[in-house]
Scaffold this active site. Structure first.
Site, PDB file in Angstrom:
ATOM      1  N   LYS A  91       3.961  -4.626 -22.716  1.00  0.00           N
ATOM      2  CA  LYS A  91       2.703  -3.950 -23.079  1.00  0.00           C
ATOM      3  C   LYS A  91       2.203  -4.538 -24.395  1.00  0.00           C
ATOM      4  CE  LYS A  91       0.947   0.766 -23.902  1.00  0.00           C
ATOM      5  NZ  LYS A  91       1.291   2.195 -23.936  1.00  0.00           N
ATOM      6  N   SER A 151      -1.258   5.336 -20.887  1.00  0.00           N
ATOM      7  CA  SER A 151      -1.950   4.167 -21.401  1.00  0.00           C
ATOM      8  C   SER A 151      -1.326   2.842 -20.951  1.00  0.00           C
ATOM      9  CB  SER A 151      -1.960   4.226 -22.928  1.00  0.00           C
ATOM     10  OG  SER A 151      -0.631   4.137 -23.425  1.00  0.00           O
ATOM     11  N   SER A 202       2.725   8.022 -21.335  1.00  0.00           N
ATOM     12  CA  SER A 202       2.128   6.725 -20.997  1.00  0.00           C
ATOM     13  C   SER A 202       2.996   5.790 -20.174  1.00  0.00           C
ATOM     14  CB  SER A 202       1.711   5.994 -22.258  1.00  0.00           C
ATOM     15  OG  SER A 202       0.502   6.536 -22.704  1.00  0.00           O
TER      16      SER A 202
END
Ligand code: GLN
Length: 474
Positions: free
Chosen positions: A77, A152, A176
């Site tokens: 990420k 997210s 997330s």
């Protein structure tokens, strides 16, 4: 044709020479390029990944023992530092920024010979539940491209869902990792707070943030956890507790004590099909000899407000470092005075949701409102911790949905941030109390979308959590 099912099976293929690391990387580069429209990656390290794969193939051929993650193609990420590589948190304010060091978690993956294939799209500074708040644009859910992948860590979830890498890392401050895993039909683990070092993870809310893992199998996820977890001199909040060899402890079968929360399964926001899927699962667990009991939980409606007060407060402080002076975007026309330059740079660099949260966080910390919001939210956090500690004295696991609904349609929640926040009802609890939680892809809704079962365990009891998950998915 390269086919991936698990790290163990891939390593067996490498050992009997029916596959190579180069073949694996070539396969993923091909997949990434044919799925470019999903917008999962923000950077792909094609040449570098191939070069590393070649080196690993040569070393193996020369008889060097394989690292535990030898050739495992992994995505990161875009909030996790990888030295000399881009790091933007999907924000305009970090445009063109490159990491000057690697996160401890990343160092440990590299030591075990993982191959890092690229950076994955996400909501800006990990704030959001749809991956639509990104300077790179939205990510599409590969199961139904009109829907969001969740957030997210949406890019990290889609990369595993669509077969663009073997495993990926995300971050989980309030769901997330688990919520996008739920929306995409894969496994998402948030370890206990303090299990994996946060050194090199861009801070959103430091007392909640934790690196999490996406994968297709529990053994894969357990192996990554065991490699990344453990004490780190660069993060004083990381636990000194020894790290069990999670991946070799998965097979013991036990009868567990399991609770579910009445208020959670009867909540008006919960899709009835998700509720009935979970109730049926609980009945099966009881039939299989586990103890399953309902518990009352009257604090449920306080947890989302408490989460948003505390995390925005922490975010407003953490994000004050992005001022356009030391690093980050600097406004061209902000040269009236220093304060003017800060204001212009931050106004231009941050997106709408991040600004909303900085303002909310600043408000709840302001002298006149501190007690009414911040202190009260801390009291709620304290009550939740006490209540959950009590529950974990009597139970091994608490079972809940991961999300009240299946993946939203793109754009559906954008104009209504409160509705988006309220959908975090089932995930934020594990972050407020710091316990580990996992989303397991067990169900399909009649609308064709997957949804998961969320299992929470006591702090630092990842061994039981992963064992039970393995049993449920095998
Ligand atoms: N959806 C939650 C939020 O917007 C979770 C974010 C996260 O875990 N990083 O804050």
């Amino acid at each position: 044709m390269f086919h991936y099912s698990s790290i163990e099976q891939y390593h067996a293929q490498l050992q009997d020479a029916t596959a190579s690391c180069v073949q694996a990387v070539e396969h993923y580069l091909q997949q990434i390029s044919s799925c470019r429209h999903l917008n999962a990656f923000t950077e792909v390290y094609a040449e570098e990944a191939l070069a590393r794969a070649r080196t690993l193939d040569q070393q193996r051929a020369a008889g060097k023992p394989m690292g535990k993650l030898h050739g495992v193609v992994t995505g990161l990420k875009d909030v996790i530092c990888y030295k000399d590589h881009p790091l933007t948190a999907a924000s305009g304010i970090l445009e063109n920024f490159r990491s000057i060091y690697s996160a401890t978690a990343v160092e440990r993956l590299l030591q075990e010979e993982a191959i890092l294939i690229g950076n994955l799209n996400c909501d800006e500074f990990a704030m959001g539940s749809t991956n639509e708040n990104s300077v790179y644009g939205k990510v599409l859910n590969a199961r139904d491209e009109t829907r969001v992948p969740g957030g997210s860590s949406g890019g990290s979830a889609v990369a595993v869902q669509a077969g663009l890498c073997m495993v990926s890392l995300g971050s989980d401050t309030g769901g997330s990792v688990r919520q996008p895993a739920d929306f995409c039909g894969i496994i998402g683990l948030k370890p206990s707070y303090g299990r994996i070092s946060r050194y090199g993870l861009i801070a959103y809310a430091s007392s909640f943030d934790q690196i999490g893992i996406f994968g297709n199998t529990v053994p894969d996820v357990a192996l990554l956890l065991e490699i990344m977890a453990g004490a780190d001199e660069y993060d004083s909040t990381v636990s000194q507790q020894p790290v069990p060899p999670y991946s070799s402890l998965l097979n013991a079968k036990k009868k567990y004590r399991i609770a579910f929360l009445e208020e959670a399964l009867n909540h008006p926001s919960l899709d009835p099909e998700i509720a009935s899927g979970i109730r049926k699962q609980l009945e099966q667990l009881e039939a299989a000899g586990h103890e399953v009991k309902a518990e009352r939980f009257d604090l449920l409606d306080y947890i989302v407000p408490a989460y948003y007060v505390l995390t925005t407060a922490e975010a407003s402080s953490n994000l004050s470092r992005y001022d356009g002076i030391k690093f980050g975007h600097r406004a061209k026309n902000g040269d009236t005075d220093l304060t003017g330059l800060y204001k212009m740079s931050r106004s231009e660099g941050f997106g709408k949701e991040v600004k909303r949260r900085i303002m909310l966080g600043t408000f709840v910390l302001s002298a006149g409102y501190y007690d009414a919001y911040f202190t009260r939210a801390q009291q709620v956090r304290q009550l939740l911790c006490q209540r959950m500690n009590g529950l974990f004295e009597s139970y091994d696991f608490i079972i809940m949905p991961t999300s009240p609904v299946t993946a939203f349609r793109a754009g559906e929640k954008l104009e209504d941030p409160i509705a988006m926040y309220l959908a975090d009802i089932y995930t934020v609890m594990a972050n407020l109390v710091g316990c580990p939680a996992i989303s397991l892809p067990l169900f399909t809704h009649s609308n064709g979308m997957p949804f998961g079962l969320q299992v929470m365990a006591n702090r630092f009891d990842e061994v039981s959590l992963l064992r039970f998950s393995h049993e449920l998915l095998s």
